[in-house]
Design a protein around this motif. Sequence first.
Motif, PDB file in Angstrom:
ATOM      1  N   THR A   1       0.819  -1.225   0.000  1.00 54.87           N
ATOM      2  CA  THR A   1       0.000   0.000   0.000  1.00 54.87           C
ATOM      3  C   THR A   1       0.844   1.262   0.000  1.00 54.87           C
ATOM      4  OG1 THR A   1      -0.130   0.016   2.426  1.00 54.87           O
ATOM      5  CG2 THR A   1      -1.837  -1.210   1.234  1.00 54.87           C
ATOM      6  N   GLY A   2       2.115   1.182   0.212  1.00 50.87           N
ATOM      7  CA  GLY A   2       2.965   2.355   0.307  1.00 50.87           C
ATOM      8  C   GLY A   2       2.974   2.980   1.673  1.00 50.87           C
ATOM      9  N   SER A   3       2.309   2.377   2.664  1.00 56.05           N
ATOM     10  CA  SER A   3       2.300   2.888   4.018  1.00 56.05           C
ATOM     11  C   SER A   3       3.674   2.701   4.650  1.00 56.05           C
ATOM     12  CB  SER A   3       1.233   2.169   4.844  1.00 56.05           C
ATOM     13  OG  SER A   3       1.554   0.784   4.943  1.00 56.05           O
ATOM     14  N   TYR A   4       3.820   3.370   5.818  1.00 61.06           N
ATOM     15  CA  TYR A   4       5.122   3.213   6.470  1.00 61.06           C
ATOM     16  C   TYR A   4       5.346   1.759   6.872  1.00 61.06           C
ATOM     17  CZ  TYR A   4       3.111   2.908  11.200  1.00 61.06           C
ATOM     18  OH  TYR A   4       2.442   2.516  12.313  1.00 61.06           O
ATOM     19  N   GLN A   5       4.257   1.046   7.233  1.00 62.97           N
ATOM     20  CA  GLN A   5       4.410  -0.375   7.528  1.00 62.97           C
ATOM     21  C   GLN A   5       4.884  -1.135   6.294  1.00 62.97           C
ATOM     22  OE1 GLN A   5       1.605   1.379   8.120  1.00 62.97           O
ATOM     23  NE2 GLN A   5       0.720   0.872  10.142  1.00 62.97           N
ATOM     24  N   ASP A   6       4.321  -0.773   5.144  1.00 60.46           N
ATOM     25  CA  ASP A   6       4.711  -1.437   3.895  1.00 60.46           C
ATOM     26  C   ASP A   6       6.169  -1.150   3.564  1.00 60.46           C
ATOM     27  OD1 ASP A   6       4.298  -2.841   1.388  1.00 60.46           O
ATOM     28  OD2 ASP A   6       4.332  -0.863   0.450  1.00 60.46           O
TER      29      ASP A   6
END
Length: 997
Positions: free
Chosen positions: A832-837
């Motif tokens: 998703t491009g999130s910081y987790q990703d």
Amino acid sequence: HLLSYLYYFVSRNSNFPAMSIEERLESLEKTLDNYHDEIASVRSKNAELETKNTHLQDKYLEADEKISELQNLIEMNGNDVTKKEDEVDGDEGDGSTPMTPNAYTFLYTSELFSGPSIAGMVTCSIQYTVFSLFLLDLLNTESVPPGVAALVRVVQVIAIIIAFLVETDTLTALFAVIYREGFDEMANSFNGFAPWKYYVANFLLGGQGLLGKVVAFYLIIFADNVFDLLLNFTAIMFISELDEIVCFLAQDGYVGKKAEALAKQIEEVKFPRRPPKGILRHVHLILYGLIIAGAFVAFGFVAFEQASQESLAEFVKVQFGDDVDPTLGLFSGCYEKNITFTFGGWDSWDSRVQYVRTQPDRGDGKFDYCLDDGLQTWVFATDQSKTSCDENVALRSAEERSTSFDLLDAKGDQWLFETGNAISEFQLGEIDPSRFEIECGTISVKGDTTSSTEELCPVMTVDVDAIGFSGSHDWSKTFVLLENLNSEVVQFYQRPVFIGDSLGSEGYELLFFAGRRWVLATTKLLTEDDDPFNMENVISLFESSGFWLLELRTEALSYLSEAVNQGNDRGTPLGLQWYNARYADGVAFPFADISRPVDGSFRCGKCNSRTNPCLYEGICQDDGTCICSHGTSGRLCEIKPLSDGVCNPFFNTAPDEYDGGDCCVATCSKANCGVGEMNFAFGQSLQRNGTGFPNCNDPSMVPLTIYLETEIVEDAGSGFASYTVELHCEEADTTPMRVALDPSIVGTLNETVYVDDKAGSCLLSFIGIQSWTGLNISYQIMDGLDSSADSMLLMNEERNITADGIFALPTVYSRCLKETLAGVVDAHDLYTGSYQDKAFARLSNETTKFANCSSNQEYLIERYALVALSTTEEAPKSWISSRDHCLWSRVTCDGSRVVELAYDGNTNGALKGSLAPEFALLRHLERIHIDRNEFSESTIPTEVGTLSALTMLRLSSNGLSGAIPSEVGNMIALIYLSLRDNVLSGTVPTEVGKLTA
């Protein structure tokens, strides 16, 4: 005194009636009168008996006078010969003979089951039992030695003579039964005498004497040394004399009073000699002499057999270990008896048999016995010209056996080299002459057998599952029997010779047996001929009579098998372990270098449905060849079609590495991988086969599912035949899928393809779609299987396609990392491009050992948490790297666990992002010290309450907003809390009051 006693008795008797003294005296006088009358009657009877006794004595004197008159007549007639014979026979000079005193005499001179009779029975039972046990044990456990020394032979003769002269029970019994002398006298002298007991007792006596002599004879001929002979002979003589000993003990009163009286009576009884006339008086001596003669005839037969050494094994087979001296293995094989005995001097009686090689062309070895003052044992020499006690003999038995005449006595001994070192795996055994041709002659591989009923295998193939033989050239994979010009199999050391099916610069490749091991060699090094391809010279080498194995040039032999013994000898090298050859200085034959084993072995190349079937569902034909299935090849279909670029479903298993990798795009290495393998995709049968890997079962691969939504716009232009969907990964230069689909099939379509773990730079292409066709396609790609929708990860946003296009796919995340962090990272945050990703992507791309899934789960979770923190903080300078995170500047570890996080914005530059809640995954944190940063839009994460080991929380001057979370009260170990200089709102939660640390 009698009157006084009677008076006392009567007066004391309470039941006696009361009387006066006068009455009592009158009564006693009457009693005494009665006694006097009885005494007078007894004296009268005694007088009559004395009269009769006097009459009998007169009769006896008359008979004695008549006997004297007869004796005088005999003497007057000059019968001196009888007198002399009587004296020889043991009379006492008065014409009478005493009885023989022994326990068997008790049997017929005493009452049945009386004390003396029982003593005789017990003695008889003991003698017969002991002799019988002796004889049974000898016959079951002992055997006549193959030879004895001259001194032992002399003692044997003396012992036999003594046995017959000293122990005369048999002679005594013969005399008693034949002549019956004293029969009437004994009948008159002994009340218990009976004729039947007389005969039974003497038969038992004679049988005991004869049985004792038989046992003594066996002990004498079974003895191979003087000490054992004399010891056993003495024991037998003692048992034989036991009946006389019992009689002597009875005379001394040790067997009871009755036995003592009877023994003395037997000793006193004498009877006159009445021998028959002429030859009849010597019948017992003749019979006894025949027994003695029979014993010496039997002894002579045994002595002759021992002297001729016929009882020794005709052939023996020996196997030498070659760990210390590899040349000894060449002398393994069959040896035949060579008799060296001659009727010469005294020493010739002590000579032993030799065993020499049955095939002199296989070595000039011999077994012999060394008779030396310092050494008396069996030895082995590699040169028959050497004497048996030569200092240069190859081996000697560690056991000295001065009485041994049989080489097989030493088969269980330890054999030593001249240096004193022991040889390993020495085996020696007898060969039945009926099996000599099988064990030592020519072995036929066309029907005849060795020790098993199976036919020897005519074809040797190298096991394809092994690496095989390597070296200066590629060795043949198949070896067949070598035949001479007469189509006969060439033999060497009773084993067939095999020749390789390929030729090289070094000539033919040969596989043959060398006595102890099988060897591999080339004709170039075996022969001295300049032409290594001259087959006649090769054949003549093995059929020659010379012992050429010790004359080979160095490095002539390339490989040697493991040692062959009775357990693994199949007549061929089937299943044997192989080693590189190692030559030592001064040794003509190489060692098997066990430190350099060869990953190769031989198996039989001729099929047999019962014992050697064709592999992988192949069919064995009557001629021993196979019809192979599933693309296999080789004589037994043993060669699998692995790694040929074509997926074979039969071998698509883990043991076969999924057809050698042919069934999956990431492991297939050929140019034709997957080509034409797809005939069904996206729910439709393909018009033509496409490229793909529909049978990929390798669990290390990652499934990607492609979803297509297709429709055809109304009033569109004319249709078209097909369009192509292709997935190509440029980084690995692989094409997991390329198929042509029918545009008329619309709706929701999906297909799963398998790619390599962490596959990157993959492109999804749509080819052949034109805007005028009216075909609209939207697609999505999921990381996972369609059958497990809960674990599928969306890799891209839905895209619409109306024309040809190429679309990049994100890098596939590590499969094992997804499994390891499944409970920590929300799957919906990935791709998703999130910081987790971004944090997950960094860990997935790491190739260092710290991100390896073989590490423990806790380590990976802490590393992910730190990377997630660095991603949200927007630090002026990155503080993470590929190194161990315990070495990062902001991290302090205790062992491998993170216990402190620190950052000072004044020193390192202010952080401007936010505090990620993932720091709560650092469950062993004890101190957080983050000051002077610009987290203007960040609050204190509620997850801070899960840090139960935290003792210090310092978040001063960070611009944090919002309320202090009540979860702070769950940090039961907290000692220091500093939240000053922030823009917090609300009140201090009451839960803080619960902190008592």
